[in-house]
Design a protein around this motif. Structure first.
Motif, mmCIF file in Angstrom:
data_model
loop_
_atom_site.group_PDB
_atom_site.id
_atom_site.type_symbol
_atom_site.label_atom_id
_atom_site.label_comp_id
_atom_site.label_asym_id
_atom_site.label_seq_id
_atom_site.Cartn_x
_atom_site.Cartn_y
_atom_site.Cartn_z
ATOM 1 N N SER A 49 0.771 -1.262 0.219
ATOM 2 C CA SER A 49 -0.088 -0.137 0.061
ATOM 3 C C SER A 49 0.736 1.352 -0.141
ATOM 4 O O SER A 49 1.896 1.192 0.505
ATOM 5 C CB SER A 49 -0.913 0.177 1.334
ATOM 6 O OG SER A 49 -1.734 1.257 1.279
ATOM 7 N N GLY A 50 0.291 2.325 -0.830
ATOM 8 C CA GLY A 50 0.991 3.454 -0.521
ATOM 9 C C GLY A 50 0.848 4.289 0.589
ATOM 10 O O GLY A 50 0.187 3.865 1.502
ATOM 11 N N ILE A 51 1.695 5.316 0.707
ATOM 12 C CA ILE A 51 1.921 6.088 1.909
ATOM 13 C C ILE A 51 0.518 6.662 2.202
ATOM 14 O O ILE A 51 -0.253 6.815 3.206
ATOM 15 C CB ILE A 51 2.621 7.411 1.581
ATOM 16 C CG1 ILE A 51 4.111 6.873 1.678
ATOM 17 C CG2 ILE A 51 2.768 8.438 2.874
ATOM 18 C CD1 ILE A 51 4.591 6.120 2.665
ATOM 19 N N VAL A 52 -0.439 7.165 1.082
ATOM 20 C CA VAL A 52 -1.820 7.565 1.346
ATOM 21 C C VAL A 52 -2.771 6.451 2.265
ATOM 22 O O VAL A 52 -3.517 6.764 3.054
ATOM 23 C CB VAL A 52 -2.483 8.220 0.228
ATOM 24 C CG1 VAL A 52 -3.858 8.550 0.391
ATOM 25 C CG2 VAL A 52 -1.695 9.393 -0.447
ATOM 26 N N GLY A 53 -2.693 5.194 1.436
ATOM 27 C CA GLY A 53 -3.472 4.307 1.977
ATOM 28 C C GLY A 53 -3.105 3.925 3.653
ATOM 29 O O GLY A 53 -4.026 3.943 4.338
#
Length: 253
Positions: A158-162
């Protein structure tokens, strides 16, 4: 005071009193939107190809296509803001391509009167590569396969935003408020992503800055009250009231 002049303005107002647990089922509530957006983005892609040729030969982005594509991006931003790109509101997003002034999430991209015919050949891929690499770190998520000694191992990344939104959701689940610092950072990343998307999709020649403009309010300015009005179109002024007739003198005969 605006820190710079940007044709892309993204706003998000964090609602107070967000439900502690609604975010757990928002993916289910958003299924109708996801289905419609699937077809809208297919149309978006086809129309962007048409716009590419129009810009190459005329230097102009067809206004009708621009308005439709902007509408798709607005709809997507409202869904993402309600969902897992922000969790910023519990107000269910409307099913419309139009701007909704009273919705907590808004997006405007100024219509360009003229675009570079040469820049259209390289900006969507070559010039955007540095931004796309950074945003892949911020936003990238998916199912990844790695080769082990005996078999292929699958893992979810998962990316940072997730991760930030998940953390905010867990915090709210335990009765705490949405952490303001996390919200500001998430909106900054979302804003960066939308600026790059507008550039990659040929909707502006303004190169997006390498910066996180955090917070719900865009430093480029507020969303115009009538964002869909074509450039140069003027609102007809209200007619001025006619002056009252002067009273007739009543001198003595």
């Amino acid at each position: 005071m605006n820190t710079f002049d940007s044709p892309v303005v993204l706003e998000g107002r964090l609602d107070s009193g967000i439900s502690r647990a609604l975010w757990l089922v928002k993916w289910l509530l958003l299924i109708p939107h996801y289905v419609i957006l699937l077809f809208l983005w297919i149309a978006f892609a086809v129309l962007t190809v048409i716009a590419w040729f129009a810009i190459l030969f005329t230097g102009r982005y067809p206004r009708a296509i621009f308005d439709f594509n902007l509408g798709v991006m607005r709809w997507t931003w409202r869904v993402n803001y309600y969902g897992y790109a922000a969790l910023g509101t519990d107000t269910y997003p409307p099913f419309t391509l139009e701007d909704v002034p009273d919705y907590p999430a808004r997006l405007h991209i100024a219509y360009p009167e003229q675009l570079s015919r040469g820049l259209v050949l390289v900006k969507s891929w070559l010039l955007a590569i540095p931004h796309l690499m950074i945003l892949a770190f911020f936003l990238g998520s998916g199912l990844y396969a790695t080769q082990g000694t005996d078999a292929i191992a699958w893992s979810w990344g998962s990316g940072i935003v997730g991760l930030l939104v998940l953390f905010a959701g867990v915090v709210m689940l335990f009765g705490r408020r949405y952490p303001q610092g996390i919200f500001d950072l998430v909106l900054g990343i979302d804003r960066w992503a939308v600026r790059v998307a507008a550039y990659v999709c040929l909707m502006t020649d303004t190169y997006p800055p390498f910066r996180l403009d955090q917070g719900g309010s865009d430093p480029a300015g507020l969303v115009p009250p009538e964002p869909s009005m074509p450039s140069g179109e003027a609102v007809a002024p209200e007619p001025e009231p006619e002056p009252a007739p002067s009273p007739v003198g009543t001198g003595q005969q």
